[in-house]
Scaffold this active site. Structure first.
Site, PDB file in Angstrom:
ATOM      1  N   ASP A  12       0.875  -1.187   0.000  1.00 27.83           N
ATOM      2  CA  ASP A  12       0.000   0.000   0.000  1.00 27.83           C
ATOM      3  C   ASP A  12       0.906   1.230   0.000  1.00 27.83           C
ATOM      4  O   ASP A  12       0.917   1.994   0.934  1.00 27.83           O
ATOM      5  CB  ASP A  12      -0.953  -0.001   1.187  1.00 27.83           C
ATOM      6  CG  ASP A  12      -0.254  -0.052   2.542  1.00 27.83           C
ATOM      7  OD1 ASP A  12       0.911  -0.487   2.597  1.00 27.83           O
ATOM      8  OD2 ASP A  12      -0.866   0.328   3.556  1.00 27.83           O
ATOM      9  N   HIS A 243       8.672   0.425  10.268  1.00 31.25           N
ATOM     10  CA  HIS A 243       7.737  -0.703  10.258  1.00 31.25           C
ATOM     11  C   HIS A 243       8.021  -1.663   9.099  1.00 31.25           C
ATOM     12  O   HIS A 243       8.453  -2.796   9.296  1.00 31.25           O
ATOM     13  CB  HIS A 243       6.298  -0.190  10.155  1.00 31.25           C
ATOM     14  CG  HIS A 243       5.806   0.556  11.346  1.00 31.25           C
ATOM     15  ND1 HIS A 243       5.696  -0.010  12.591  1.00 31.25           N
ATOM     16  CD2 HIS A 243       5.377   1.841  11.472  1.00 31.25           C
ATOM     17  CE1 HIS A 243       5.216   0.878  13.445  1.00 31.25           C
ATOM     18  NE2 HIS A 243       5.017   2.021  12.788  1.00 31.25           N
TER      19      HIS A 243
END
Length: 318
Positions: A12, A243
């Protein structure tokens, strides 16, 4: 040199996803073989446009497929407040749609695994919708990938009184996550917010990115501003957690993980948020309620954050 990992990336494409692609492209033991887009950090069309921008920057010509624009149920949650409206910090980049294969993201994931069984690793950086749709086509899909590594989840139940960052990728499509964690697999590795949240790119490392002066490092530094604007409210400092890059790092070099537990993962909700949890407490005991059996997932519980951050900065500034 260690064996080259040939990686299919489902993304994404927000700021830390773009950093992850730069990191993978800079590692001699990694080859990006295909990319699929999904909503999450931005809408799916922007995710695809951002894939195109980063691959052009890298000179990378690989198959790209457009994936899911919404979760299996409900409307998408878009993290524009974190990654900017376009996913890359609203820097005004020229981002035409790249050439795509014409398949859905799920179809491409299935086709590649069937064509090259046991050769490819799947790295999932966003909501797990494409993976769940692919499992509907081929329920044995994960047995055809060498490994599946995902950034998401919250690890085992935490020490009482401890709070964690939101597990956004699972929370955006809990039904898809349930399908992923219950599917047969060779190896499924969960790199969750319990470890990514403490893997910090600090001020000196951020300055090093800006000072390196290469096209890749300049881009990596430019897109950080929106991300820093968001995370300064968390710690009072202009620093960020890595992340998605950490998940890529562990895929390529499992020794970045210094602790893990193999066990069943369930997706649970408190009525507000959904999280993927290893069905174990911090003491290694089962939770105090019934849970659904599931194949073992390797849940990362500790990482050598300093060594990974040093490697990440070295790769992006070389």
């Amino acid at each position: 040199m260690s064996q080259v990992r040939r990686v299919v990336v489902d993304t994404d494409t927000g700021i830390d996803d773009a950093h992850t692609l730069l990191y993978l492209a800079g590692r001699p033991d990694a080859e990006i073989v295909a990319l699929t887009s999904v909503y999450g950090n931005c809408v799916e069309e922007d995710s695809t446009r951002n894939i195109g921008y980063v691959t052009r920057l890298l000179g990378l010509d690989v198959p790209i497929a457009r994936g899911a624009a919404a979760p299996l149920k409900g409307d998408p949650r878009i993290a524009g407040h974190v990654h900017g409206g376009d996913g890359l910090g609203d820097r005004g980049y020229d981002r035409p749609l790249p050439e795509v294969t014409g398949e859905t993201g799920a179809e491409l994931l299935v086709r590649l695994a069937a064509e090259r069984p046991g050769e490819l690793d799947l790295l999932a950086l966003g909501p797990l919708t494409n993976l769940a749709l692919a499992l509907r086509i081929d329920p044995e899909l994960f047995t055809r990938y060498r490994s599946v590594v995902l950034m998401g989840g919250s690890g085992p139940y935490a020490e009482p009184g401890t709070l964690l960052m939101i597990d956004a990728n699972v929370n955006n499509d809990p039904e898809a996550a349930r399908a992923v964690f219950s599917a047969p697999r060779n190896e499924l590795v969960m790199v969750g917010v319990n470890v990514t949240g403490g893997t910090i790119l600090g001020e000196h490392a951020i300055a090093a990115l800006g000072a390196a002066g290469t096209p890749r490092s300049r881009f990596a530094s430019e897109i950080l501003e929106a991300y820093l604007d968001f995370y300064q409210n968390e710690w009072g400092r202009r620093i960020i957690p890595l992340h998605d890059p950490l998940a890529a790092g562990i895929l390529l070099d499992p020794s970045f993980a210094t602790g893990w537990v193999d066990g069943p993962v369930n997706v649970v909700t408190d009525g507000f948020l959904s999280r993927a949890r290893l069905m174990r407490t911090v003491n290694g005991l089962p939770p105090a309620f019934p849970y659904h059996p599931a194949p073992d997932t390797r849940v990362i519980t500790q990482v050598d954050a300093a060594r990974f951050v040093a490697d990440f900065v070295e790769v992006l500034t070389q």
